[in-house]
Every structure is written in C-alpha cells, then in structure tokens.
Design an enzyme around this catalytic site. Structure first.
Site, PDB file in Angstrom:
ATOM      1  N   ARG A  57      21.460  -5.187  65.078  1.00 47.72           N
ATOM      2  CA  ARG A  57      21.186  -5.421  66.502  1.00 47.72           C
ATOM      3  C   ARG A  57      19.874  -6.183  66.697  1.00 47.72           C
ATOM      4  O   ARG A  57      19.612  -6.741  67.752  1.00 47.72           O
ATOM      5  CB  ARG A  57      21.188  -4.100  67.269  1.00 47.72           C
ATOM      6  CG  ARG A  57      21.331  -4.278  68.759  1.00 47.72           C
ATOM      7  CD  ARG A  57      21.808  -3.045  69.548  1.00 47.72           C
ATOM      8  NE  ARG A  57      21.731  -1.783  68.867  1.00 47.72           N
ATOM      9  CZ  ARG A  57      20.613  -1.050  68.722  1.00 47.72           C
ATOM     10  NH1 ARG A  57      19.484  -1.465  69.225  1.00 47.72           N
ATOM     11  NH2 ARG A  57      20.653   0.106  68.079  1.00 47.72           N
TER      12      ARG A  57
ATOM     13  N   TYR B 110      27.426 -20.921  88.834  1.00 46.46           N
ATOM     14  CA  TYR B 110      28.433 -20.200  88.067  1.00 46.46           C
ATOM     15  C   TYR B 110      28.652 -18.824  88.716  1.00 46.46           C
ATOM     16  O   TYR B 110      27.710 -18.089  88.957  1.00 46.46           O
ATOM     17  CB  TYR B 110      27.990 -20.052  86.610  1.00 46.46           C
ATOM     18  CG  TYR B 110      29.062 -19.415  85.782  1.00 46.46           C
ATOM     19  CD1 TYR B 110      30.233 -20.113  85.490  1.00 46.46           C
ATOM     20  CD2 TYR B 110      28.941 -18.113  85.344  1.00 46.46           C
ATOM     21  CE1 TYR B 110      31.247 -19.518  84.770  1.00 46.46           C
ATOM     22  CE2 TYR B 110      29.955 -17.508  84.611  1.00 46.46           C
ATOM     23  CZ  TYR B 110      31.101 -18.221  84.328  1.00 46.46           C
ATOM     24  OH  TYR B 110      32.116 -17.622  83.620  1.00 46.46           O
TER      25      TYR B 110
ATOM     26  N   ASP C  54      20.101 -23.099  83.978  1.00 51.15           N
ATOM     27  CA  ASP C  54      21.366 -22.974  83.260  1.00 51.15           C
ATOM     28  C   ASP C  54      21.795 -24.392  82.891  1.00 51.15           C
ATOM     29  O   ASP C  54      22.188 -25.178  83.755  1.00 51.15           O
ATOM     30  CB  ASP C  54      22.408 -22.286  84.155  1.00 51.15           C
ATOM     31  CG  ASP C  54      23.713 -22.027  83.412  1.00 51.15           C
ATOM     32  OD1 ASP C  54      24.035 -22.780  82.468  1.00 51.15           O
ATOM     33  OD2 ASP C  54      24.431 -21.079  83.795  1.00 51.15           O
TER      34      ASP C  54
ATOM     35  N   LYS D  97      30.934 -23.102  75.953  1.00 51.26           N
ATOM     36  CA  LYS D  97      31.400 -24.365  76.512  1.00 51.26           C
ATOM     37  C   LYS D  97      31.124 -25.520  75.535  1.00 51.26           C
ATOM     38  O   LYS D  97      31.663 -25.536  74.461  1.00 51.26           O
ATOM     39  CB  LYS D  97      30.759 -24.576  77.888  1.00 51.26           C
ATOM     40  CG  LYS D  97      30.825 -23.331  78.796  1.00 51.26           C
ATOM     41  CD  LYS D  97      32.230 -22.931  79.212  1.00 51.26           C
ATOM     42  CE  LYS D  97      32.289 -21.530  79.816  1.00 51.26           C
ATOM     43  NZ  LYS D  97      31.391 -21.302  80.943  1.00 51.26           N
TER      44      LYS D  97
HETATM   45  C1  LIG Z   1      30.738 -20.159  81.485  1.00 44.47           C
HETATM   46  C2  LIG Z   1      29.416 -20.237  82.105  1.00 44.47           C
HETATM   47  C3  LIG Z   1      28.522 -19.152  82.091  1.00 44.47           C
HETATM   48  C4  LIG Z   1      28.892 -17.814  81.487  1.00 44.47           C
HETATM   49  O1  LIG Z   1      29.065 -17.908  80.108  1.00 44.47           O
HETATM   50  P1  LIG Z   1      30.107 -16.983  79.271  1.00 44.47           P
HETATM   51  O2  LIG Z   1      29.942 -17.516  77.902  1.00 44.47           O
HETATM   52  O3  LIG Z   1      31.448 -17.180  79.877  1.00 44.47           O
HETATM   53  O4  LIG Z   1      29.636 -15.573  79.422  1.00 44.47           O
HETATM   54  C5  LIG Z   1      27.287 -19.323  82.679  1.00 44.47           C
HETATM   55  N1  LIG Z   1      26.933 -20.478  83.276  1.00 44.47           N
HETATM   56  C6  LIG Z   1      27.764 -21.536  83.322  1.00 44.47           C
HETATM   57  C7  LIG Z   1      27.307 -22.793  84.001  1.00 44.47           C
HETATM   58  C8  LIG Z   1      29.018 -21.461  82.740  1.00 44.47           C
HETATM   59  O5  LIG Z   1      29.846 -22.511  82.800  1.00 44.47           O
END
Ligand SMILES: *Cc1c(COP(=O)(O)O)cnc(C)c1O
Length: 393
Positions: free
Chosen positions: A55, A108, A189, A214
C-alpha cells in the site's frame, strides 16, 4: 526541470531499467504485497526500512511515476492511484476543512459529484463557474480568498480545460496567476489535453491530476489515475492520502499503462489530425453545431492557438433534437456507442443520457472521442449515421 528529450522521444526512452548485460528492456511487474525490511536498529525512520508494504509502494509504479513527472515537468515523481477519481479525491482533500472549492460548471461528472458529496456533509463549499469566463472565475476566487483570509489552503480553484463535454478553453496562465497571488491552491485536470498539449505545472499550477484510463494508457483496458506536484508538502499529503485511504493501483495496470504510454505521441498526433479533419467536414452541415477548439469559428479557438500545442481529439456535435442524437448512436457501426475517451478506438456518446449531466449541456449533444482509425472510414460511418439521425429529427 529541464527536459532532456522532446516528448515524442521521452515517452519511448524514459523509465527503462539500467543498461546492463542481459538487463530487460522493460521494467518488471512486481507482484508482491510485502517487501523485505532491514529492521535497522540504528534508525526509527520508516524510509530507512524501504517500501515495506504494497500500500506504500511497488517497484512497478516507480518507472511510470518517473515518466509522468518527466512529461508534466514535475520536480517530484508522480503518484499513481487506483483510478482517476481516486487521484481527484486525494487532491480535493488538500482543501482545509470549511474551505471553498471553485469548479467549472462543465467538468468531469465524477469530479463534480465527489466535490458535491463532500460539500453535502459540510467538508467544504463548492462554487461552480464558467471556466472560460476569466473575470468571473477571478472574482469568485477573490471573494473566497477574502472570506477565508488567514486560513492556509482554504481556497482551491479546480480547472479542467478543455472542459467535459463542452470543450471550453480556460485561460490557464491568467487563472493560475490570479489564484496564486491570493494564496489559493490550483489543481488542473489535464486528462483531455494530455501533457503533450498542455503542461499546467509550468505555468504555476500546484497539482495536476489525470485519468490515466484515457489517453495516457490509451487502450481502454485499465482504470488508473495519477496526481503530480512539485511542492514537497502537497506531495507528502497526496502520498499519505494514498497510503492511508488505500486507493492503490494494481501492478499489472501500471505496467500496461507504461506500455501504452510508449505510443502516446503517435496516438495523440493521429487522433488530433482525425478530429480536426472530421470537425471540418462536419462544419458543412447547417443543421449541426460543431464544438471543437481547432475550428476558427469556435469560441475557444484563439486561446487554444495561444496556449495549447494541439486541439485535442474530443469533439462535440449538437443535433437538432435528443431523438436525432440517439438515432445517430444507434446507426453507427464503426464508432462504438460508449462512454469514456482517449482510447485507440473511436467512441460516441449522447451526454444527456446521464441523469446528472448539467442541463446547460444540450440534449442533442454527442461527444465524440476520435481514435486512430483511417479518417475516411470514420467519416463514412458517421456521415451515414448523421443522415439517419437528421431524417429522424
Ligand atoms: C475519466 C475522467 C476522470 C475520472 O477518471 P477514472 O479513471 O474514470 O476514475 C476524471 N477526469 C476526467 C477529465 C476524465 O475524463
């Protein structure tokens, strides 16, 4: 941090094991929950005892975390998390109790939900803003800073740019400079842009978060996240959160993500070219509104040209009715009707099918995550589906 290689080279060359006879070219996957300690009698420091437990760390994480730091120009290694939202949640925890988080109204949905859940139990307040409206955002940050004067880390500006799903472009340097001036934390983000298109830490942002799921991993086969910062105190807080709340990444997933990262530059280059070409072809339809910062007619175009190294590969089209949009998603055969983005394959999604999607997102809006297929195949499939959709409206 000065970058030794161009990003196209860095993604390939970085995070390799030392070059020695018979060394593997790729880092190993280490499947172990526990690690041998030294139990050194001379020190009380946990660090002296090494990783200790799965962890707290895993040797599979480290190469990927170093690679991310290089791409984002972070002075400290990245921190990989079990999902993007785990990284988002850890970053939101950086706000002092009773503080204020200012977020884009189009953002998001999971990030908005996580923040609103915390607000509902009184952890902090959430204010939503139009992130493209620099004066409005700066005013909101100033007002919050005034309310919380004297409290450290009480104000956080959360930036997503381009935004999901409206693709608004924020004036990142201006927003970060204003927030920093007032002592507010800034988190970006950077999932949609990727570090190849925008490097928020270089304009002074405190923290960058990613859904590695992504573009970075890029093959729609892992769920993974990351947070990056050059600030030792914030790094320590994020690391502590990961170790104690326990949203840790599996070694296989991280290994796959590093494998995916090797082709990031190629994938982003091709998918951006495809998105630009499709956006232009779509602009010929008078019945359809196209949102893509690469189009000269787009409200975010000038800012994107000035600040970004590309326009990304998500684009949106607005059909005249929700029924028309739905008919398009039912008529495609190469495009896959599905949520998510950033994979090699092209996806299409009607956003308002999500119950929590803000009502400012048009009912006929389709979000297209453009992949790396041949653009003519993508176009032919889409053109046919649009004809079906428009006939249904
Ligand atoms: C998909 C996404 C998230 C969340 O990520 P996960 O890997 O699905 O938990 C956060 N911000 C953006 C812009 C995203 O496209």
């Amino acid at each position: 941090m000065t970058q030794k290689w161009a990003p196209e080279t860095a993604v390939v060359e970085t995070a390799r094991p030392p070059r020695e006879r018979d060394a593997p070219l790729n880092p190993a996957v280490v499947l172990s929950s526990t690690f041998v300690g030294t139990h050194d009698l001379g020190t009380d420091s946990a660090d002296a005892d090494g990783i200790q437990y799965g962890r707290f760390g895993n040797p599979t994480w480290s190469p990927f975390e170093r690679a991310l730091a290089e791409l984002e120009c972070a002075e400290l290694p990245g921190l990989v998390f079990a999902s993007g939202l785990a990284a988002v949640s850890a970053a939101l925890e950086l706000v002092a109790p009773g503080g204020t988080v200012i977020m884009p109204q189009h953002c998001y949905l999971g990030s908005l939900s996580a923040a609103k859940d915390s607000a509902a139990v009184g952890r902090f307040d959430v204010i939503t803003v139009d992130i493209a409206d620099t004066d409005a955002v700066n005013d909101a940050v100033s007002a919050a800073a005034e309310r919380h004067a004297g409290t450290d880390r009480a104000v956080m500006l959360w930036i997503e740019s381009p935004t999901n799903p409206m693709l608004e472009v924020a004036d990142l340097p201006a927003l970060v400079a204003h927030a920093k001036n007032l002592g507010a934390l800034t988190v970006v983000d950077n999932t949609f842009a990727t570090p190849l298109v925008q490097q928020p830490l270089t304009v002074g942002a405190d923290v960058v978060v990613h859904s590695v799921t992504k573009y970075l991993a890029g093959h729609s086969d892992v769920v993974l996240g990351a947070a990056l910062t050059s600030d030792p105190a914030l790094h320590e807080a994020l690391h502590h959160h990961r170790s104690i709340r326990g949203a840790v990444a599996g070694p296989w997933e991280v290994w796959l993500a590093l494998r995916g990262l090797r082709t990031l530059a190629l994938r982003v280059e091709r998918s951006q070219q495809n998105a630009m070409e499709l956006a232009e072809r779509l602009s010929d339809y008078p019945e359809i509104e196209v949102r893509f910062p690469g189009l000269v007619s787009d409200p975010g175009h000038d800012r994107a040209v000035a600040q970004l190294k590309g326009f990304g590969s998500v684009l949106c089209v607005v059909l005249p009715t929700p029924a028309a949009a739905r008919a398009v998603t039912e008529a495609v055969s190469l495009w896959t009707p599905a949520t998510s983005l950033g994979g090699v394959e092209s996806l299409i999604e009607r956003r308002r099918r999500h119950a929590h999607e803000p009502h400012s997102v048009p009912g006929g809006l389709l979000r297209l995550s453009v992949g790396i297929e041949h653009v003519d195949d993508l176009w032919n499939d889409l053109k046919h589906a649009l004809a079906t959709g428009l006939a249904a409206s």
